[in-house]
Design a protein around this motif. Structure first.
Motif, short mmCIF file in Angstrom:
data_model
loop_
_atom_site.label_atom_id
_atom_site.label_comp_id
_atom_site.label_asym_id
_atom_site.label_seq_id
_atom_site.Cartn_x
_atom_site.Cartn_y
_atom_site.Cartn_z
N ARG A 44 0.83 -1.22 0.00
CA ARG A 44 0.00 0.00 0.00
C ARG A 44 0.86 1.26 0.00
O ARG A 44 0.36 2.35 -0.21
N PHE A 45 2.16 1.11 0.30
CA PHE A 45 3.06 2.26 0.33
C PHE A 45 3.41 2.70 -1.08
O PHE A 45 3.50 1.88 -2.00
N PRO A 46 3.69 4.00 -1.29
CA PRO A 46 4.19 4.44 -2.59
C PRO A 46 5.57 3.82 -2.86
O PRO A 46 6.31 3.52 -1.90
N PRO A 47 5.91 3.60 -4.12
CA PRO A 47 7.19 2.94 -4.45
C PRO A 47 8.41 3.61 -3.82
O PRO A 47 9.33 2.92 -3.37
N TRP A 48 8.45 4.92 -3.76
CA TRP A 48 9.62 5.59 -3.19
C TRP A 48 9.77 5.28 -1.70
O TRP A 48 10.88 5.16 -1.19
N LEU A 49 8.65 5.10 -0.99
CA LEU A 49 8.71 4.79 0.43
C LEU A 49 9.13 3.33 0.65
O LEU A 49 9.87 3.02 1.58
N ARG A 50 8.69 2.43 -0.22
CA ARG A 50 9.09 1.03 -0.11
C ARG A 50 10.59 0.86 -0.27
O ARG A 50 11.19 -0.02 0.32
N MET A 51 11.20 1.74 -1.08
CA MET A 51 12.64 1.64 -1.32
C MET A 51 13.44 2.00 -0.07
O MET A 51 14.50 1.43 0.18
N ILE A 52 12.95 2.93 0.75
CA ILE A 52 13.73 3.39 1.90
C ILE A 52 13.25 2.80 3.23
O ILE A 52 13.98 2.83 4.21
N ALA A 53 12.04 2.29 3.27
CA ALA A 53 11.49 1.75 4.52
C ALA A 53 12.02 0.33 4.76
O ALA A 53 12.14 -0.45 3.83
N PRO A 54 12.33 0.00 6.01
CA PRO A 54 12.76 -1.37 6.30
C PRO A 54 11.61 -2.35 6.12
O PRO A 54 10.45 -2.00 6.34
N LYS A 55 11.92 -3.56 5.73
CA LYS A 55 10.90 -4.59 5.52
C LYS A 55 10.13 -4.87 6.81
O LYS A 55 8.95 -5.18 6.78
N SER A 56 10.80 -4.74 7.96
CA SER A 56 10.12 -5.02 9.23
C SER A 56 9.04 -3.99 9.53
O SER A 56 8.18 -4.23 10.38
N GLY A 57 9.06 -2.85 8.87
CA GLY A 57 8.04 -1.83 9.09
C GLY A 57 6.86 -1.95 8.15
O GLY A 57 6.03 -1.05 8.07
N SER A 58 6.77 -3.05 7.45
CA SER A 58 5.73 -3.20 6.44
C SER A 58 4.53 -4.01 6.92
O SER A 58 3.72 -4.45 6.13
N SER A 59 4.44 -4.19 8.22
CA SER A 59 3.27 -4.90 8.75
C SER A 59 2.79 -4.22 10.03
O SER A 59 3.55 -3.54 10.71
N LEU A 60 1.54 -4.41 10.32
CA LEU A 60 0.89 -3.83 11.48
C LEU A 60 0.23 -4.98 12.23
O LEU A 60 -0.48 -5.79 11.64
N GLU A 61 0.49 -5.09 13.54
CA GLU A 61 -0.10 -6.17 14.34
C GLU A 61 -1.25 -5.64 15.18
O GLU A 61 -1.16 -4.58 15.78
N GLU A 62 -2.34 -6.42 15.20
CA GLU A 62 -3.50 -6.09 16.01
C GLU A 62 -3.77 -7.25 16.96
O GLU A 62 -3.84 -8.40 16.54
N GLN A 63 -3.93 -6.92 18.24
CA GLN A 63 -4.35 -7.90 19.23
C GLN A 63 -5.64 -7.39 19.84
O GLN A 63 -5.72 -6.22 20.23
N ALA A 64 -6.66 -8.24 19.90
CA ALA A 64 -7.96 -7.80 20.38
C ALA A 64 -8.58 -8.85 21.29
O ALA A 64 -8.47 -10.05 21.04
N GLN A 65 -9.23 -8.37 22.35
CA GLN A 65 -10.03 -9.21 23.23
C GLN A 65 -11.46 -8.69 23.12
O GLN A 65 -11.75 -7.56 23.50
N ASN A 66 -12.35 -9.49 22.56
CA ASN A 66 -13.74 -9.11 22.38
C ASN A 66 -14.58 -9.82 23.42
O ASN A 66 -14.85 -11.00 23.30
N SER A 67 -14.95 -9.08 24.45
CA SER A 67 -15.81 -9.60 25.53
C SER A 67 -17.05 -8.74 25.53
O SER A 67 -17.15 -7.77 26.26
N TYR A 68 -17.99 -9.10 24.66
CA TYR A 68 -19.18 -8.28 24.45
C TYR A 68 -19.80 -7.85 25.76
O TYR A 68 -19.95 -8.69 26.66
#
Length: 80
Positions: A44-68
């Motif tokens: 989803r990043f623009p090509p110029w940002l993919r070139m300079i951004a580290p690969k480890s910064g290319s994911s986002l982690e979500e942890q959720a506890q759904n207790s209605y």
């Protein structure tokens, strides 16, 4: 833990990986469903940002506890 890939047919390779999904008793919220997802966002990043951004910064982690009716969610970038 079971690993599933959702939205794998996206043309740009982005998607959501469901790493964990199970029932869990939370000390504060009570019984509910715990999920852990990894959003692969590098395509989803623009090509110029993919070139300079580290690969480890290319994911986002979500942890959720759904207790209605209450949900607790945390989002993190693994590189930070």
């Amino acid at each position: 833990a079971n690993t599933q890939l959702m939205e794998t047919n996206q043309e740009d390779g982005a998607g959501v990986e469901l790493r964990e999904n199970y029932e869990k008793e939370d000390a504060d919220l009570g019984p509910g469903i715990y999920t852990k997802k990894v959003f692969h966002i590098d395509k989803r990043f623009p090509p110029w940002l993919r070139m300079i951004a580290p690969k480890s910064g290319s994911s986002l982690e979500e942890q959720a506890q759904n207790s209605y009716p209450v949900t607790r969610t945390s989002l993190t970038l693994p590189m930070f």
